[in-house]
Enzyme design. Structure first.
Site, PDB file in Angstrom:
ATOM      1  N   CYS A 113       0.814  -1.226   0.000  1.00 30.63           N
ATOM      2  CA  CYS A 113       0.000   0.000   0.000  1.00 30.63           C
ATOM      3  C   CYS A 113       0.844   1.272   0.000  1.00 30.63           C
ATOM      4  CB  CYS A 113      -0.957   0.008   1.185  1.00 30.63           C
ATOM      5  SG  CYS A 113      -2.166  -1.310   1.079  1.00 30.63           S
ATOM      6  N   HIS A 249      -3.296   7.557   1.861  1.00 31.96           N
ATOM      7  CA  HIS A 249      -3.676   6.219   1.404  1.00 31.96           C
ATOM      8  C   HIS A 249      -5.114   5.956   1.867  1.00 31.96           C
ATOM      9  CE1 HIS A 249      -3.904   2.043   0.650  1.00 31.96           C
ATOM     10  NE2 HIS A 249      -3.739   1.659   1.902  1.00 31.96           N
ATOM     11  N   ASN A 279     -10.057   0.301  -0.797  1.00 26.16           N
ATOM     12  CA  ASN A 279      -8.596   0.345  -0.680  1.00 26.16           C
ATOM     13  C   ASN A 279      -7.986  -0.278  -1.937  1.00 26.16           C
ATOM     14  OD1 ASN A 279      -5.908  -0.052  -0.049  1.00 26.16           O
ATOM     15  ND2 ASN A 279      -6.293  -0.842   2.008  1.00 26.16           N
TER      16      ASN A 279
HETATM   17  O1  UT7 Z   1      -3.991  -0.813   3.282  1.00 25.16           O
HETATM   18  C1  UT7 Z   1      -3.194  -1.418   4.243  1.00 25.16           C
HETATM   19  C2  UT7 Z   1      -3.559  -0.999   5.541  1.00 25.16           C
HETATM   20  N1  UT7 Z   1      -4.794  -1.623   5.964  1.00 25.16           N
HETATM   21  C3  UT7 Z   1      -5.521  -1.009   6.822  1.00 25.16           C
HETATM   22  O2  UT7 Z   1      -5.186   0.076   7.159  1.00 25.16           O
HETATM   23  C4  UT7 Z   1      -6.711  -1.706   7.422  1.00 25.16           C
HETATM   24  C5  UT7 Z   1      -6.757  -1.376   8.874  1.00 25.16           C
HETATM   25  N2  UT7 Z   1      -7.852  -1.959   9.610  1.00 25.16           N
HETATM   26  C6  UT7 Z   1      -9.155  -1.590   9.445  1.00 25.16           C
HETATM   27  O3  UT7 Z   1      -9.463  -0.796   8.588  1.00 25.16           O
HETATM   28  C7  UT7 Z   1     -10.158  -2.155  10.425  1.00 25.16           C
HETATM   29  O4  UT7 Z   1      -9.495  -2.773  11.485  1.00 25.16           O
HETATM   30  C8  UT7 Z   1     -11.143  -3.146   9.759  1.00 25.16           C
HETATM   31  C9  UT7 Z   1     -12.097  -2.385   8.844  1.00 25.16           C
HETATM   32  C10 UT7 Z   1     -10.388  -4.184   8.988  1.00 25.16           C
HETATM   33  C11 UT7 Z   1     -11.987  -3.836  10.837  1.00 25.16           C
HETATM   34  O5  UT7 Z   1     -12.644  -2.886  11.644  1.00 25.16           O
HETATM   35  P1  UT7 Z   1     -12.632  -3.057  13.224  1.00 25.16           P
HETATM   36  O6  UT7 Z   1     -13.492  -1.999  13.779  1.00 25.16           O
HETATM   37  O7  UT7 Z   1     -11.190  -3.102  13.639  1.00 25.16           O
HETATM   38  O8  UT7 Z   1     -13.359  -4.443  13.420  1.00 25.16           O
HETATM   39  P2  UT7 Z   1     -12.814  -5.800  14.053  1.00 25.16           P
HETATM   40  O9  UT7 Z   1     -11.799  -6.428  13.171  1.00 25.16           O
HETATM   41  O10 UT7 Z   1     -12.442  -5.514  15.463  1.00 25.16           O
HETATM   42  O11 UT7 Z   1     -14.126  -6.688  14.024  1.00 25.16           O
HETATM   43  C12 UT7 Z   1     -15.284  -6.315  14.760  1.00 25.16           C
HETATM   44  C13 UT7 Z   1     -16.388  -7.334  14.497  1.00 25.16           C
HETATM   45  C14 UT7 Z   1     -15.921  -8.779  14.655  1.00 25.16           C
HETATM   46  O12 UT7 Z   1     -16.975  -9.480  15.300  1.00 25.16           O
HETATM   47  P3  UT7 Z   1     -16.868  -9.825  16.869  1.00 25.16           P
HETATM   48  O13 UT7 Z   1     -15.641 -10.662  17.018  1.00 25.16           O
HETATM   49  O14 UT7 Z   1     -16.770  -8.499  17.565  1.00 25.16           O
HETATM   50  O15 UT7 Z   1     -18.152 -10.556  17.114  1.00 25.16           O
HETATM   51  C15 UT7 Z   1     -15.807  -9.262  13.233  1.00 25.16           C
HETATM   52  O16 UT7 Z   1     -16.039 -10.658  13.114  1.00 25.16           O
HETATM   53  O17 UT7 Z   1     -16.870  -7.216  13.150  1.00 25.16           O
HETATM   54  C16 UT7 Z   1     -16.877  -8.497  12.528  1.00 25.16           C
HETATM   55  N3  UT7 Z   1     -16.641  -8.329  11.092  1.00 25.16           N
HETATM   56  C17 UT7 Z   1     -17.623  -8.113  10.215  1.00 25.16           C
HETATM   57  N4  UT7 Z   1     -18.960  -8.012  10.350  1.00 25.16           N
HETATM   58  C18 UT7 Z   1     -19.681  -7.769   9.240  1.00 25.16           C
HETATM   59  C19 UT7 Z   1     -15.459  -8.316  10.435  1.00 25.16           C
HETATM   60  N5  UT7 Z   1     -15.649  -8.084   9.129  1.00 25.16           N
HETATM   61  C20 UT7 Z   1     -16.988  -7.963   8.952  1.00 25.16           C
HETATM   62  C21 UT7 Z   1     -17.793  -7.696   7.845  1.00 25.16           C
HETATM   63  N6  UT7 Z   1     -19.128  -7.614   8.030  1.00 25.16           N
HETATM   64  N7  UT7 Z   1     -17.287  -7.516   6.611  1.00 25.16           N
END
Ligand code: UT7
Length: 322
Positions: A113, A249, A279
């Site tokens: 990225c 980014h 992204n």
């Molecule tokens: O380009 C390279 C750099 N990449 C990035 O910068 C990405 C950085 N990370 C992020 O943007 C975020 O961490 C994410 C968007 C990937 C995730 O957001 P989050 O607020 O950190 O969510 P999380 O991973 O803590 O997940 C929260 C909940 C989980 O459920 P539980 O365990 O709390 O029950 C996941 O299973 O959301 C669930 N979840 C989803 N639910 C519906 C994860 N993906 C999805 C989804 N739809 N697509």
């Protein structure tokens, strides 16, 4: 003193748009979750006849046209990608041949990225050293090909696309210099297993799929990006208030907002395209830059900060007077 001055920008997106509602019929997710957690509403997905090189070539043609130059005058192509057409030759050489500027330097850079920032730094160094005079710097990706479409935690986040810029070495004598003013790059390989592809030519002999521990990447992103932005400001002797536009980014609207807040930067100065493109990895910064130049927000003389962070980890920032 030679400086690399921006002459033109261009971008390209695949034909097929994939909105959140359609995606929610493919995996267990919802428009509401995606918008709330990421700001993403749409992404583009390459068709069978669309590749990293074809998207890059289209973006380059537009950048060359915007620059008002002939393709044959390009003597350096640096293409950032994590999704090359083939393991080799470099996708940059395929683009070079399609554009008809054969004979100069052409190679790929792999920094995921932050690839565009790395490519820009390399091209800028080569222009300033006199090794080349006119460069195409490209970020182009077809991440849809390396996504696990059954993994909702990653497949909703990424999209395909390309962005390109033309930069030229010019003698700088002006009181207010134009072009690339300062750049800083970093990498910390200790975190290479937080965002990676689980395959490759020398390990599995397969292409592999993207894997990410999103929450941990998020945490590092805000800290690393605000630090590197401060380093670039210090190096250039510029205050944060002097920046006209931040072109970050486009990974997640929440990362963009948190970074801007940490720097006390007003949100209206932040170019945000993640909602439309998701992204696009190395393509995201030049795609956002091109969008904001074409819609008239970024104009000649503006001071623009580019920044990115991605797998490796790698991260960097660059300050440009357009
Ligand atoms: O380009 C390279 C750099 N990449 C990035 O910068 C990405 C950085 N990370 C992020 O943007 C975020 O961490 C994410 C968007 C990937 C995730 O957001 P989050 O607020 O950190 O969510 P999380 O991973 O803590 O997940 C929260 C909940 C989980 O459920 P539980 O365990 O709390 O029950 C996941 O299973 O959301 C669930 N979840 C989803 N639910 C519906 C994860 N993906 C999805 C989804 N739809 N697509």
């Amino acid at each position: 003193m030679r400086r690399s001055v921006l002459l033109g920008t261009g971008s390209a997106l695949p034909r097929r748009a994939l909105g959140n509602e359609e995606l929610a019929r493919m995996v267990d997710t919802s428009d509401e979750w995606i918008v709330e957690r990421t700001g993403i509403r749409n992404r583009y997905v390459a068709g069978d006849d669309e590749t990293t090189s074809s998207l890059a070539t289209e973006a380059c043609r537009k950048a060359i046209e915007a620059a008002g130059i002939e393709a044959e005058t390009i003597d350096l192509i640096v293409l950032a990608t994590a999704t090359p057409d083939q393991t080799f030759p470099a996708t940059a050489t395929i683009v070079q041949d399609a554009l008809g500027c054969n004979g100069g330097i052409a190679f790929d850079v792999a920094a995921v990225c932050s690839g565009f920032l790395y490519a820009l730094a390399v091209a800028d160094s080569m222009l300033r050293s006199g090794m080349a005079n006119r460069a195409l710097v490209i970020g182009s990706e077809t991440f849809s090909r390396i996504l696990d479409w059954e993994d909702r935690s990653t497949c909703v986040l990424f999209g395909d696309g390309a962005g390109a810029i033309v930069i030229e070495a010019q003698e700088d004598g002006a009181a207010e210099p134009r072009g690339i003013l300062a750049t800083r790059l970093h990498a910390d390989g200790a975190h290479n297993q937080l965002l990676y592809v689980d395959g490759g030519p020398s390990t599995t002999g397969t292409v592999g799929k993207l894997r990410m521990k999103g929450r941990e990447v998020f945490r590092h992103a805000v800290v690393n990006l605000s630090q590197v932005l401060k380093e670039v400001l210090d190096e250039a002797g510029v205050a944060i208030e002097d920046i006209d536009w931040l072109v970050p980014h486009q990974a997640n609207a929440r990362i963009l907002e948190a970074t801007a807040k940490k720097l006390s930067m007003p949100p209206e100065k932040v170019i945000m395209t993640v909602g439309q493109h998701a992204n696009t990895s190395a393509a995201s910064v030049p795609l956002a830059l091109d969008a904001a130049i074409r819609d008239g927000r970024i104009g000649k003389g503006d001071l623009v900060m580019l920044e990115a962070m991605g797998g490796g980890f790698t991260w960097g920032a660059s300050l440009i007077r357009v």
